[in-house]
Design an enzyme around this catalytic site. Structure first.
Site, PDB file in Angstrom:
ATOM      1  N   ASN A  85       0.798  -1.224   0.000  1.00  0.00           N
ATOM      2  CA  ASN A  85       0.000   0.000   0.000  1.00  0.00           C
ATOM      3  C   ASN A  85       0.832   1.277   0.000  1.00  0.00           C
ATOM      4  O   ASN A  85       0.370   2.313  -0.493  1.00  0.00           O
ATOM      5  CB  ASN A  85      -0.921   0.002   1.222  1.00  0.00           C
ATOM      6  CG  ASN A  85      -1.496   1.373   1.489  1.00  0.00           C
ATOM      7  OD1 ASN A  85      -2.384   1.844   0.782  1.00  0.00           O
ATOM      8  ND2 ASN A  85      -0.969   2.044   2.518  1.00  0.00           N
ATOM      9  N   SER A 135      -3.876   2.606  -8.633  1.00  0.00           N
ATOM     10  CA  SER A 135      -4.524   3.912  -8.763  1.00  0.00           C
ATOM     11  C   SER A 135      -5.330   3.962 -10.049  1.00  0.00           C
ATOM     12  O   SER A 135      -4.972   3.321 -11.048  1.00  0.00           O
ATOM     13  CB  SER A 135      -3.474   5.028  -8.784  1.00  0.00           C
ATOM     14  OG  SER A 135      -4.061   6.273  -9.134  1.00  0.00           O
ATOM     15  N   TYR A 148       4.331   8.759 -11.248  1.00  0.00           N
ATOM     16  CA  TYR A 148       3.312   8.090 -10.421  1.00  0.00           C
ATOM     17  C   TYR A 148       2.510   7.111 -11.269  1.00  0.00           C
ATOM     18  O   TYR A 148       2.357   5.933 -10.916  1.00  0.00           O
ATOM     19  CB  TYR A 148       2.402   9.143  -9.799  1.00  0.00           C
ATOM     20  CG  TYR A 148       1.304   8.580  -8.928  1.00  0.00           C
ATOM     21  CD1 TYR A 148       1.532   8.340  -7.570  1.00  0.00           C
ATOM     22  CD2 TYR A 148       0.047   8.299  -9.450  1.00  0.00           C
ATOM     23  CE1 TYR A 148       0.528   7.823  -6.767  1.00  0.00           C
ATOM     24  CE2 TYR A 148      -0.954   7.787  -8.653  1.00  0.00           C
ATOM     25  CZ  TYR A 148      -0.721   7.553  -7.309  1.00  0.00           C
ATOM     26  OH  TYR A 148      -1.719   7.031  -6.518  1.00  0.00           O
ATOM     27  N   ALA A 150       3.290   5.824 -14.103  1.00  0.00           N
ATOM     28  CA  ALA A 150       4.178   4.769 -14.606  1.00  0.00           C
ATOM     29  C   ALA A 150       4.394   3.693 -13.547  1.00  0.00           C
ATOM     30  O   ALA A 150       4.339   2.488 -13.843  1.00  0.00           O
ATOM     31  CB  ALA A 150       5.509   5.373 -15.032  1.00  0.00           C
ATOM     32  N   ILE A 181      -8.787   9.791  -2.897  1.00  0.00           N
ATOM     33  CA  ILE A 181      -9.409   9.643  -1.581  1.00  0.00           C
ATOM     34  C   ILE A 181      -8.838  10.712  -0.657  1.00  0.00           C
ATOM     35  O   ILE A 181      -7.610  10.873  -0.591  1.00  0.00           O
ATOM     36  CB  ILE A 181      -9.117   8.247  -0.987  1.00  0.00           C
ATOM     37  CG1 ILE A 181      -9.593   7.137  -1.937  1.00  0.00           C
ATOM     38  CG2 ILE A 181      -9.759   8.102   0.387  1.00  0.00           C
ATOM     39  CD1 ILE A 181     -11.071   7.026  -2.113  1.00  0.00           C
TER      40      ILE A 181
END
Length: 270
Positions: A85, A135, A148, A150, A181
Site C-alpha cells: 500500500n 490507482s 506516479y 508509470a 481519496i
C-alpha cells in the site's frame, strides 16, 4: 492466527486497511517509516483480539523486504497476506520530473512491492493473497501523472504476472485502484480547485470516497469470499474511471455564480 503484512500502515488507506484486517481476526505486521505513528496505531488497536505488530522501516532500503518478512514469520510463525500500500503523491509531468524524483516514485511504488512480494513468496503457505494498491491514474490517462502513473501501471502489470505464475500454487494476486481519496497524502492537492473539480465533477457517486471504502475492497480480495478472483484490478472510485459523467453544476452556465460546496464529507449537486 493468520498474518498480514501491510505497508504504509500508519495513516490513510493503510491505517483503514489495518483496522479492517484486525477486526477480522488477522494479525497485522504494520510497516511504516515513522515509529511514533506506528506506536499511536498500537495504542489505538489494543482492544482488538488480533495483534498489531509495528515494524519501522523504509521499504526502499535494500535490506527491508527480507527483514520485514523475517520479522513477521518469527513473531507469528506464518504469513498469509501481503498488502503493498505504501505510496507517495504530488507527481509532475514527464518534462518536469528529474531522475531523482523518478527513482523515488519507482523505488517506493514498484521496486519495493516487487521485492516484498518476492520475499513473501518464500514464506507463504498453501493459500495466500497479495493485494497491490494501485490507482485509477494507472487505468486512464491524466494530467501530471508522470512517474506516479508509470509506477502504478507497472504495479498492475506485476499483479497480472503473479496471478498467472503463482495462482496454481494457491497464491492469488489482485490490485485495488482507488480514485482520489481524502487522506493526508492528498489533502494538499484537494485544496486546488481545479483538482477537486476534475475528480468531483466527473464522479457519479454523490460523495467523496473514504479510506474505509478502499479497505473494504482490499479485505474482500484478501478473504475467502473472493476465492475465485485472481489477476484483477478493481477500481474503487465511484465510477470516475469508467463513465463519462459531469455534475449538473459542471454543465451549468451559472456554475461560477453558484460554486459547489467542496467538503471531504459530501457534495451539493445544483
Amino acid at each position: 492466527m493468520p498474518t498480514a503484512i501491510i505497508t504504509g500502515a500508519s495513516s490513510g488507506i493503510g491505517l483503514a486497511t489495518t483496522l479492517k484486517f484486525l477486526s477480522q481476526g488477522i494479525t497485522v505486521v504494520g510497516v511504516g517509516r515513522d515509529q511514533g505513528k506506528l506506536d499511536a496505531v498500537s495504542a489505538k488497536t489494543r482492544s482488538h483480539s488480533a495483534d498489531f505488530l509495528p515494524f519501522a522501516a523504509d521499504i526502499t532500503d535494500d535490506a527491508a523486504p527480507l527483514e520485514i518478512v523475517k520479522h513477521a514469520t518469527k513473531k507469528t510463525g506464518r504469513l498469509d497476506h501481503l498488502v503493498n500500500n505504501a505510496g507517495v503523491g504530488s507527481p509532475e509531468p514527464v518534462h518536469s520530473t528529474d531522475d531523482e524524483t523518478l527513482d523515488r516514485f519507482l523505488g517506493l511504488m514498484l521496486r519495493a512491492p516487487f521485492r516484498l512480494a518476492r520475499e513473501a513468496l518464500t514464506a507463504f503457505g498453501d493459500t495466500a493473497t497479495i493485494v497491490n494498491v494501485s490507482s485509477t491514474y494507472a487505468l486512464v490517462g491524466g494530467l501530471r501523472g508522470g512517474a506516479y502513473s508509470a509506477a502504478k501501471a507497472g504495479l498492475n502489470g506485476l499483479t497480472l504476472h503473479m496471478a498467472a505464475q503463482y495462482g496454481s500454487a494457491g497464491i492469488r494476486s489482485n490490485a485495488v485502484a482507488p480514485g482520489v481519496i481524502p487522506t493526508p497524502m492528498t489533502e494538499h492537492r484537494l485544496e486546488v480547485e481545479a483538482f477537486r473539480r476534475m475528480n468531483y465533477d466527473m464522479t457519479p457517486a454523490a460523495r467523496w470516497g473514504t479510506a474505509e471504502d478502499v479497505a473494504e475492497a482490499v479485505w474482500f480480495l484478501s478473504s475467502p469470499a473472493s476465492g475465485w478472483i485472481n489477476g484483477q484490478v478493481l477500481a474503487v472510485d465511484g465510477g470516475w474511471s469508467s463513465t463519462k459523467f459531469l455534475t449538473e453544476s459542471a454543465l451549468s452556465s451559472e456554475r461560477n455564480d453558484q460554486p459547489a460546496d467542496w467538503t471531504h464529507s459530501g457534495k451539493r449537486r445544483t
